[in-house]
Motif scaffolding. Structure first.
Motif, PDB file in Angstrom:
ATOM      1  N   ASN A   1       0.981  -0.900   0.113  1.00  0.00           N
ATOM      2  CA  ASN A   1      -0.120   0.254  -0.181  1.00  0.00           C
ATOM      3  C   ASN A   1       1.237   1.188  -0.196  1.00  0.00           C
ATOM      4  OD1 ASN A   1      -2.298   1.888  -0.043  1.00  0.00           O
ATOM      5  ND2 ASN A   1      -2.557   1.407   2.449  1.00  0.00           N
ATOM      6  N   ALA A   2       1.344   1.322  -1.186  1.00  0.00           N
ATOM      7  CA  ALA A   2       2.314   2.905  -1.259  1.00  0.00           C
ATOM      8  C   ALA A   2       1.332   4.209  -1.113  1.00  0.00           C
ATOM      9  CB  ALA A   2       2.821   3.157  -2.658  1.00  0.00           C
ATOM     10  N   THR A   3       1.780   4.949  -0.389  1.00  0.00           N
ATOM     11  CA  THR A   3       1.626   6.283  -0.117  1.00  0.00           C
ATOM     12  C   THR A   3       1.752   7.223  -1.223  1.00  0.00           C
ATOM     13  OG1 THR A   3       3.576   6.679   1.207  1.00  0.00           O
ATOM     14  CG2 THR A   3       1.885   6.063   2.131  1.00  0.00           C
ATOM     15  N   VAL A   4       1.120   8.401  -0.999  1.00  0.00           N
ATOM     16  CA  VAL A   4       1.905   9.362  -2.275  1.00  0.00           C
ATOM     17  C   VAL A   4       3.204  10.049  -2.072  1.00  0.00           C
ATOM     18  CG1 VAL A   4       1.208  11.649  -3.193  1.00  0.00           C
ATOM     19  CG2 VAL A   4      -0.538  10.924  -1.821  1.00  0.00           C
ATOM     20  N   PRO A   5       3.777   9.889  -3.080  1.00  0.00           N
ATOM     21  CA  PRO A   5       5.286   9.473  -3.090  1.00  0.00           C
ATOM     22  C   PRO A   5       5.972  11.086  -2.509  1.00  0.00           C
ATOM     23  CG  PRO A   5       4.085   9.721  -5.336  1.00  0.00           C
ATOM     24  CD  PRO A   5       3.234   9.667  -4.468  1.00  0.00           C
ATOM     25  N   ASN A   6       6.502  11.045  -2.104  1.00  0.00           N
ATOM     26  CA  ASN A   6       7.325  11.883  -0.927  1.00  0.00           C
ATOM     27  C   ASN A   6       8.619  11.441  -0.753  1.00  0.00           C
ATOM     28  OD1 ASN A   6       6.728  11.380   0.876  1.00  0.00           O
ATOM     29  ND2 ASN A   6       4.845  12.344   1.504  1.00  0.00           N
ATOM     30  N   THR A   7       9.305  12.085   0.496  1.00  0.00           N
ATOM     31  CA  THR A   7      10.622  11.476   0.899  1.00  0.00           C
ATOM     32  C   THR A   7      10.422  10.464   1.701  1.00  0.00           C
ATOM     33  OG1 THR A   7      11.852  13.758   0.978  1.00  0.00           O
ATOM     34  CG2 THR A   7      13.009  12.462   1.972  1.00  0.00           C
ATOM     35  N   SER A   8       9.610   9.854   1.939  1.00  0.00           N
ATOM     36  CA  SER A   8       9.068   8.935   3.000  1.00  0.00           C
ATOM     37  C   SER A   8       9.060   7.443   1.612  1.00  0.00           C
ATOM     38  CB  SER A   8       8.275   9.111   3.811  1.00  0.00           C
ATOM     39  OG  SER A   8       6.754   9.177   3.035  1.00  0.00           O
ATOM     40  N   ILE A   9       9.531   8.058   0.970  1.00  0.00           N
ATOM     41  CA  ILE A   9       9.629   6.798  -0.117  1.00  0.00           C
ATOM     42  C   ILE A   9       9.592   5.916   0.039  1.00  0.00           C
ATOM     43  CG2 ILE A   9       9.969   7.368  -1.997  1.00  0.00           C
ATOM     44  CD1 ILE A   9       8.511   6.541  -4.012  1.00  0.00           C
ATOM     45  N   LEU A  10      11.749   6.043   0.634  1.00  0.00           N
ATOM     46  CA  LEU A  10      12.557   5.246   1.109  1.00  0.00           C
ATOM     47  C   LEU A  10      11.979   4.187   1.826  1.00  0.00           C
ATOM     48  CD1 LEU A  10      15.149   8.522   0.334  1.00  0.00           C
ATOM     49  CD2 LEU A  10      14.243   6.169  -1.255  1.00  0.00           C
ATOM     50  N   GLU A  11      11.920   5.115   2.444  1.00  0.00           N
ATOM     51  CA  GLU A  11      10.938   3.576   4.362  1.00  0.00           C
ATOM     52  C   GLU A  11      10.279   2.475   3.942  1.00  0.00           C
ATOM     53  OE1 GLU A  11       8.207   6.268   6.669  1.00  0.00           O
ATOM     54  OE2 GLU A  11      10.321   7.333   6.793  1.00  0.00           O
ATOM     55  N   LEU A  12       9.459   2.394   2.467  1.00  0.00           N
ATOM     56  CA  LEU A  12       8.810   1.284   1.453  1.00  0.00           C
ATOM     57  C   LEU A  12       9.985   0.206   1.315  1.00  0.00           C
ATOM     58  CD1 LEU A  12       6.186   3.704  -0.019  1.00  0.00           C
ATOM     59  CD2 LEU A  12       5.986   2.169   1.313  1.00  0.00           C
ATOM     60  N   PHE A  13      10.980   0.958   1.055  1.00  0.00           N
ATOM     61  CA  PHE A  13      12.136   0.134   0.788  1.00  0.00           C
ATOM     62  C   PHE A  13      12.560  -1.148   1.519  1.00  0.00           C
ATOM     63  CE2 PHE A  13      11.520   2.320  -2.780  1.00  0.00           C
ATOM     64  CZ  PHE A  13      10.752   2.205  -3.838  1.00  0.00           C
ATOM     65  N   ASN A  14      13.922  -1.958   0.799  1.00  0.00           N
ATOM     66  CA  ASN A  14      14.519  -2.825   2.242  1.00  0.00           C
ATOM     67  C   ASN A  14      15.559  -1.969   2.397  1.00  0.00           C
ATOM     68  OD1 ASN A  14      16.921  -4.139   3.640  1.00  0.00           O
ATOM     69  ND2 ASN A  14      15.468  -6.240   3.018  1.00  0.00           N
ATOM     70  N   THR A  15      15.702  -1.151   3.467  1.00  0.00           N
ATOM     71  CA  THR A  15      17.519  -0.086   4.263  1.00  0.00           C
ATOM     72  C   THR A  15      18.231  -0.782   3.325  1.00  0.00           C
ATOM     73  OG1 THR A  15      17.632  -0.414   6.291  1.00  0.00           O
ATOM     74  CG2 THR A  15      16.319   1.282   4.863  1.00  0.00           C
ATOM     75  N   LYS A  16      18.416  -1.909   3.575  1.00  0.00           N
ATOM     76  CA  LYS A  16      19.905  -3.298   3.281  1.00  0.00           C
ATOM     77  C   LYS A  16      19.997  -2.970   1.881  1.00  0.00           C
ATOM     78  CE  LYS A  16      22.213  -7.428   3.457  1.00  0.00           C
ATOM     79  NZ  LYS A  16      21.465  -9.155   4.385  1.00  0.00           N
TER      80      LYS A  16
END
Length: 527
Positions: free
Chosen positions: A2-17
């Motif tokens: 469930n992707a939110t409206v695009p912004n900087t926090s989009i990176l939180e949707l990915f595996n940071t590793k």
């Protein structure tokens, strides 16, 4: 997901590793080589191929039509798409990228002037495309990176291909810009230029709101700080002619013109390399170093030397490199108020003069017309030069109505008493296939004469067909070159070809009913 409206926090949707942010140039090259994304040349450039998309795909570019853009974008020249299509593709792209084994993020800026810059982040599927961003946009320092908050996000996933039936795109490739969500989606195409031109398009929409003229032009200055602008579409010589001995480079393609002067939108150059030679274009040739991206340039397997004369993949071979590679570049890329404007055209008909001195009204007519020829490879499907009129010398990247940009330019030409010239870098002695391309040495000499003031008081001849003012003499240039009809063996064919072009000019100018009578009268005078 469930992707939110695009912004900087989009990176939180990915595996940071598996998400790499602002890797260094060596790290990005290492990552690219690990996945066989390209090969290193003998000089350390990374050579890549982009598949069937070796140029921009303008028919696959869309803007989301919503409350913000309904009355601000010129829909006669730009394609609308609705928000539902955009959001569906956004959701799919985020899911796709989250499943890839790694992602690369570039955080940086567009706009060398800190007062007018745009904070951007680009999320790439491929390491080489992230390196492309590192070379072409403005890289933040450690302090800027720590506090960076993106104003606009670009998602670029070449491996994600649209289904035109389901996704309501024209093909598998798509470039969609949403100004409301401040996001760009690029899928199905590997061509790096789509990323670069999307950011430029965004700036062209935003800057007029600040009373800043966005320009598809290169810029340089002489030792005393006198700035020259070079307008022109791809293949007309902007990069080559702005990289001139004895002048300092501000930038090669995209600029803003504020009340303070000119600033570069980018931090690098994206130069055509077909038939590039050290003898004719040493500044560009020597700038291809470690960190440079070479797109679709054939590289010999045995010695890893690039073959710039080989257009087997496309005539639109490219080099993307940082301004740090250019010895005469000004960093930060900011200049004063322009002194001269050069409008560049590659006339495939071979009838326009190699240089003309323009009145202010003629300058506005040529700016609105934006005549040139599409050259092979700059867009998909273009294999031979085609006559085209590209408003403001950059219609594909100018989302607002032409009058917005024309008014901004006209006011600045008048306020700063800017001299303007039309320079034909195309054909002489006949059309494409009969005549020959204008010699680069001649073009450089004529531009030097214009920028030095040598032509300011020159005696001129009025072209009887186009109404342009042609200098009778220019040191080092044969008169038969200055006067286009003298370079043709068949004068009757010249006249017919020239009048055919006049007809096209007049037909195109019907698109500008808002133009004043003075500007309209500054067009061709014979048909």
């Amino acid at each position: 997901m469930n992707a939110t409206v695009p912004n900087t926090s989009i990176l939180e949707l990915f595996n940071t590793k598996d998400t790499f942010i602002n890797l260094s140039v060596p790290e990005l090259i290492q990552k690219a080589l690990e996945k066989n994304e390209g090969v290193l040349t003998d000089k350390g450039a990374l050579a890549v191929t982009t598949g069937k998309y070796t140029g921009r795909s303008p028919r696959d570019k869309f803007f989301v039509k919503d409350k913000l853009t309904a009355d601000t974008i010129d829909w006669t020249r730009n394609q609308p798409i609705n928000e539902t299509v955009f959001m569906n593709l956004y959701q799919k792209m985020v899911r796709y990228l989250s499943r890839t084994d790694r992602r690369f993020v570039f955080k940086g800026f567009a706009g060398a002037d800190p007062k007018h810059r745009l904070a951007i982040q680009v999320i790439n599927e491929y390491a080489w495309q992230n390196l492309f961003c590192n070379q072409l946009f403005i890289v933040p320092n450690a302090c800027e990176l720590k506090t960076h908050q993106a104003d606009f996000t670009v998602l670029s996933a070449p491996g994600f291909k649209a289904d035109p039936v389901i996704d309501r795109t024209r093909s598998e490739a798509f470039i969609i810009i949403s100004f409301t969500h401040r996001t760009v989606l690029i899928g199905g195409t590997e061509y790096g230029g789509e990323i670069k031109k999307s950011i430029f398009t965004i700036m062209n929409f935003l800057l007029p709101q600040e009373n800043i003229m966005p320009m598809h032009c290169s810029a340089n200055q002489d030792a005393s700080g006198r700035v020259a602008l070079f307008f022109g579409l791809s293949g007309t010589g902007k990069t080559t002619l702005s990289n001139a001995p004895g002048r300092e480079l501000i930038g090669d393609d995209e600029h803003g013109w504020s009340n303070d002067g000119v600033f570069n939108v980018e931090g690098g150059c994206y130069a055509k390399t077909i038939r590039l030679s050290k003898e004719k274009e040493p500044q560009i040739y020597n700038s291809i170093q470690f960190g440079t991206i070479l797109e679709n340039v054939i590289v010999h397997y045995d010695d890893r030397k690039p073959d710039f004369d080989n257009g087997a993949l496309t005539e639109n071979t490219r080099a993307a490199y940082s301004l740090d590679n250019v010895p005469n570049a000004i960093i930060p890329s900011i200049g004063g108020q322009p002194d001269s404007i050069i409008f560049l055209t590659a006339d495939a008909f071979g009838v326009l003069p190699p240089i003309s001195i323009l009145t202010p009204e003629q300058a506005m007519y040529q700016f609105l017309s934006g005549y040139t020829s599409k050259l092979a490879g700059t867009e998909r499907g273009v294999t031979d030069p085609e006559a085209t009129f590209s408003t403001c010398f950059g219609s594909p990247f100018m989302p607002r109505p032409a009058a917005v940009y024309a008014e901004l330019l006209g006011r600045r030409i008048k306020k700063h008493n800017v001299r303007a010239y039309l320079v034909n870098t195309g054909w002489t002695g006949g059309p494409y296939g009969v005549g020959k391309r204008m010699e680069l040495g001649y073009t450089r000499r004529m531009i030097d004469a214009a920028l030095s003031g040598e032509l300011a008081e020159a005696e001129t001849i009025t072209d009887p067909i186009f109404g342009l003012h042609i200098p009778k003499t220019c040191a080092g240039i044969p008169e038969s070159v200055l006067l286009p009809w003298e370079s043709w063996n068949d004068k009757e064919s010249y006249s017919k070809q020239a009048k055919d072009l006049v007809t096209q000019f007049r037909s195109n100018f019907k698109n500008f009913p808002e133009a004043s009578d003075e500007i309209r009268a500054a067009g061709p005078i014979s048909c």
